[in-house]
Motif scaffolding. Structure first.
Motif, short mmCIF file in Angstrom:
data_model
loop_
_atom_site.label_atom_id
_atom_site.label_comp_id
_atom_site.label_asym_id
_atom_site.label_seq_id
_atom_site.Cartn_x
_atom_site.Cartn_y
_atom_site.Cartn_z
N TYR A 234 0.83 -1.22 0.00
CA TYR A 234 0.00 0.00 0.00
C TYR A 234 0.86 1.27 0.00
N TYR A 235 2.09 1.15 0.47
CA TYR A 235 2.97 2.33 0.52
C TYR A 235 3.83 2.48 -0.72
N GLN A 236 3.84 1.46 -1.56
CA GLN A 236 4.72 1.47 -2.71
C GLN A 236 4.48 2.66 -3.65
N PRO A 237 3.23 3.04 -3.95
CA PRO A 237 3.01 4.21 -4.83
C PRO A 237 3.63 5.50 -4.28
N LEU A 238 3.55 5.70 -2.95
CA LEU A 238 4.12 6.91 -2.36
C LEU A 238 5.65 6.85 -2.43
N ASP A 688 18.30 3.05 16.15
CA ASP A 688 16.92 2.71 15.79
C ASP A 688 16.91 1.87 14.51
N PRO A 689 16.15 0.79 14.49
CA PRO A 689 16.09 -0.04 13.28
C PRO A 689 15.33 0.65 12.16
N LEU A 690 15.68 0.30 10.92
CA LEU A 690 14.94 0.82 9.77
C LEU A 690 13.60 0.09 9.68
N ASP A 691 12.55 0.83 9.43
CA ASP A 691 11.21 0.26 9.25
C ASP A 691 10.53 1.05 8.15
N PRO A 692 10.73 0.66 6.87
CA PRO A 692 10.24 1.49 5.76
C PRO A 692 8.74 1.72 5.77
N ASP A 693 7.97 0.73 6.21
CA ASP A 693 6.51 0.91 6.24
C ASP A 693 6.11 1.96 7.27
N ALA A 694 6.70 1.86 8.48
CA ALA A 694 6.38 2.85 9.53
C ALA A 694 6.86 4.24 9.13
N VAL A 699 5.27 9.81 6.81
CA VAL A 699 5.24 10.80 5.72
C VAL A 699 3.80 10.97 5.23
N TYR A 700 3.08 9.87 5.11
CA TYR A 700 1.66 9.95 4.71
C TYR A 700 0.87 10.78 5.73
N GLY A 701 1.16 10.58 7.01
CA GLY A 701 0.47 11.36 8.04
C GLY A 701 0.71 12.85 7.88
N ILE A 757 -2.68 10.04 -1.32
CA ILE A 757 -3.30 10.25 -0.01
C ILE A 757 -4.67 9.60 0.04
N GLN A 758 -5.45 9.81 -1.02
CA GLN A 758 -6.81 9.25 -1.07
C GLN A 758 -6.78 7.72 -1.06
N ALA A 759 -5.84 7.12 -1.79
CA ALA A 759 -5.75 5.66 -1.83
C ALA A 759 -5.37 5.09 -0.47
N LEU A 760 -4.41 5.72 0.19
CA LEU A 760 -4.01 5.25 1.53
C LEU A 760 -5.13 5.45 2.55
N GLU A 761 -5.86 6.55 2.40
CA GLU A 761 -6.97 6.80 3.31
C GLU A 761 -8.05 5.73 3.16
#
Length: 782
Positions: A234-238, A688-694, A699-701, A757-761
């Motif tokens: 779900y985050y890939q497009p961003l 801190d570990p890398l967590d690309p989804d978080a 950034v989406y927030g 933004i709309q897609a993630l929402e």
């Protein structure tokens, strides 16, 4: 799908605190407790501030305010959870409330032994029933069923407001029982939907009364970030939009990429967080250097006065700063830590400012008495020059220690600045651009406040702080290449100028060597492996408990050992110099938890549970010197093992002694743990570990908060483009087409971000509905 919850908490200052010492003052400090986790108190308690998760959540942008302290009654401080099953039974001849009191965990210790003697009391409509008392445990297992006959009448029509309360108490043979917490239910709600599961114990509502400011107040900055982390797809497009900005940058002077729009619409307050997340996203993509080069090029291109280059809190400045902290912290430790440790240990009195010299601090036990002001200044100059010389020697000799990715980023920065300011009078600008980051935003702040860079566990005392401040000022002057030397108000720093000026040439030579690196070398490292396995994340002396020492006295069962933690192993030996080390592979760690004080009658203990090749669980018990060190080690080891696949959901916070567990009193050594394990860690440092989804969720927030700005930008570009079409004349065709093209690109970038933004929402809404449906199904099938 996972949830990511982070509590950002800063204790800023206090006011109006009462005196607790005979001197008429206090030595105040704060203990921060999350989820009522027990922290030992040995000092006079002034007061407390309690903030509920619901209250903090009601301020999505955070809280920054003064809050009055309230009274603290140790007997009313509660913690822990209770496991219950409650439902209303409908039988032909009777209606009854069925209450299954199963167990409790992590209860507050009320007895001198560090345990309690808990029992539960269930009350309904003026009637009360109690469970048996379980002696000497914070993890009681009752497994008792208590039933209450409900009055005859229409089901669900009990007196309005009928409540069911479950209280937990510590039984005392002498004196009154101690309160351990309670939980309350509505009988009407239980009639509609039974309750089953773990419930957090709460204090009585009247336990906390505002003292009207008589106890003083604390200024707190608090923000709760609670995000639902979606699957990566779900985050890939961003991510693709952000990556596209740097891989396909606009050739036109006016950059209108999605990344440029993100900088434009993000608030100044959030820019550091955005920069940190972007740095980690691009590190994970293996594109950190192109990302920084893109931002730096934008910043350099729009700068006309070299004196203002990177002086603002732009996204480029913040990203470079966060990049150095994420990637360069092991390098910083290797360069500065030995010298910083020596300064802390020697505690020399150093002062150059005549207005601050205190001659009584220099009094010596000798016939000469106190030193004169001139002698203090002379002594301080020599000490500062000695420390400063060691610092500069360590920095200048650290070229090969600097991570390759940092060196390549600085090389690109040097190139961009040289292209923008090629004139001879701007010869030093390309050096200042690099030293401004490396010296002014990295080395100098670390010297000034070593604790913030994990160079020390505690802040410096007043004397050492002054020494560090003077050294940081000198390092800043060197990093500025002496441009402001002698022009400030602090003329008393002039005695150091003869040392600073020759250092400038050496710094330039150092920077030339630093950027003399193959640009391809940064890409050779794996993007998810930022640090070499041998890089030490944390180290220091701890006390390890001997596995075979069950019946020995504490001073014989605990042995002092020196521990090293890296991304691959936790190792230890008799001393730092000892050649033989024992090692535990990080991938074998299954849990890292606190240990109850009553397990060994020792405070500040933790346990590290590992699994061997045969699948057997092994436990190592370790004692730290204080609660701060305990928290630091817990956090560091949890971070290192966060990706392990076989983490345990529960463990025993006690020890198996006398043929039973000291925590839950179970006689079976292999019984499942009585307390849930934790993953909480202190965030905000280089490990801190890398967590690309978080990171992408954050950034989406930010984009979501700025969606209105994006829409305004889209509408503005549309209106401007339309105006250009209407005003276009024969003489302005080329200019109009160029302007229209720019507006079209801005509209396109804004539209693409709005679509993401709309897609993630929509995705978040779908998962939220699914969670609600699953929760409803669970409540109907207990």
């Amino acid at each position: 799908m996972a949830r990511n919850t982070a509590l950002h908490f800063r204790v800023v200052e206090g006011r109006g605190l009462p005196a607790k010492d005979v001197s008429g003052t206090s030595d105040p400090y704060c203990i921060v407790k999350v989820d009522n986790e027990v922290v030992a108190r040995h000092d006079d308690v002034i007061g407390k501030v309690s903030l509920s998760k619901e209250w903090i959540s009601s301020y999505p942008r955070g809280i920054d305010s003064w809050i009055n302290l309230t009274h603290v009654d140790p007997n009313e401080e509660v913690q822990g959870e209770i496991c219950l099953e409650l439902k209303v039974l409908e039988e032909p001849q009777r209606r009854a409330l069925y209450c299954h009191v199963i167990e409790a965990r992590d209860l507050a210790p009320r007895d001198i032994s560090g345990t309690s003697d808990p029992f539960a009391r269930v009350s309904c409509d003026g009637h009360a029933l109690e469970t048996a008392i379980i002696k000497k445990t914070r993890f009681p297992h009752w497994d008792e069923v208590l039933e209450f006959d409900l009055e005859e009448g229409v089901p669900g029509k009990e007196p309005k407001g009928s409540r069911v309360s479950v209280e937990v108490w510590d039984w005392d043979m002498v004196g009154k029982n101690d309160f351990l917490g309670w939980v309350e239910f509505s009988l009407d709600a239980l009639q509609r939907s039974p309750a089953k599961g773990w419930f957090r114990l709460l204090p009585f509502p009247t336990a906390e009364e505002d003292a009207g400011g008589k106890l003083g107040a604390l200024r707190l900055k608090v923000r709760l970030a609670e995000d639902r982390i979606l699957p990566s797809m779900y985050y890939q497009p961003l991510i693709e939009l952000l990556v596209e900005s740097i891989l396909c940058p606009a050739e036109q002077e006016e950059d209108v990429s999605p990344l440029a729009l993100l900088e434009e619409i993000s608030s100044v307050e959030s820019r550091q967080d955005v920069a940190t997340k972007l740095v980690k996203i691009f590190l994970g993509q293996g594109l950190a250097v192109p990302f920084l080069d893109y931002l730096n090029l934008r910043e350099v291109t729009k700068t006309t006065d070299p004196n203002t280059l990177f002086r603002s809190n732009s996204l480029a400045s913040k990203s470079m700063e966060q990049f150095m902290k994420v990637v360069g912290m092991p390098y910083l430790h290797e360069v500065l830590k030995p010298i910083i440790n020596r300064i802390f240990e020697e505690k020399k009195y150093i002062e150059l400012d005549p207005c601050k010299i205190e001659l009584n601090r220099t009094r010596r036990i000798s016939f000469k008495g106190s030193l004169s002001e001139a002698q203090v200044r002379e002594s301080s100059q020599e000490l500062l020059k000695g420390y400063l010389s060691d610092i500069m020697e360590s920095i200048i000799g650290s070229v090969e220690k600097c991570p390759a990715i940092m060196r390549v980023a600085f090389k690109q920065l040097h190139k961009r600045v040289e292209e923008q300011f090629p004139e001879a009078e701007h010869e030093d600008v390309k050096y200042i651009a690099i030293s401004g980051f490396l010296f002014l935003r990295f080395f100098a702040p670390a010297i000034l406040t070593p604790k913030l860079f994990n160079l020390r566990d505690q802040h410096a005392d007043t004397r050492t702080s002054r020494t560090l401040l003077l050294l940081a000022k000198a390092v800043q002057s060197i990093g500025n290449l002496g441009l402001q030397l002698g022009h400030g108000k602090e003329q008393w720093m002039a005695p150091l100028h003869p040392f600073i000026l020759p250092s400038i040439t050496r710094v330039k030579d150092f920077l030339d060597k630093l950027i003399d690196v193959d640009s391809e070398s940064a890409g050779k490292a794996q993007p998810r492996t930022l640090f070499h396995p041998s890089v030490t994340i944390k180290e220091g002396y701890l006390h390890k408990r001997k596995a075979e020492g069950l019946h020995l006295l504490p001073r014989f069962t605990f042995k002092k050992r020196y521990f090293w933690l890296s991304s691959e192993t936790l190792s230890y030996s008799k001393s730092p110099e000892w050649q033989v080390r024992s090692s535990i592979p990080i991938q074998r760690i299954c849990a890292v938890e606190r240990v109850d004080e009553n397990a060994f009658q020792q405070p500040h203990m933790m346990q590290i549970i590992t699994q061997d090749n045969e699948g057997q669980l092994r436990t190592m018990y370790i004692q730290c010197k204080n609660v701060n060190e305990l928290n630091q080690w817990l956090s560091a080891i949890r971070k290192a093992s966060i990706c392990n696949e076989r983490m345990l959901p529960s463990c025993h916070p006690g020890a198996f002694r006398g043929n039973r567990w000291t925590c839950c009193l179970q006689p079976d050594r292999t019984v499942h743990g009585c307390s849930r394990t934790h993953s909480a860690m202190t965030l905000g440092d280089w490990s801190d570990p890398l967590d690309p989804d978080a990171e992408t969720q954050m950034v989406y927030g930010q984009l979501l908060l700025a969606r209105d700005k994006l829409r305004e930008k889209y509408i503005e570009c549309s209106d401007v483009g339309l105006a250009l079409e209407q005003e276009r004349g024969p003489g302005t065709r080329a200019q109009g087409e160029q302007g229209r093209s720019c507006q079209d690109r801005q509209m396109a970038a804004a539209a693409r971000l709005l679509n993401v933004i709309q897609a993630l929402e929509r995705a978040h809404s779908a998962f939220e509905r699914r969670e609600k449906e699953e929760a409803d199904n669970d409540s109907h099938h207990p």
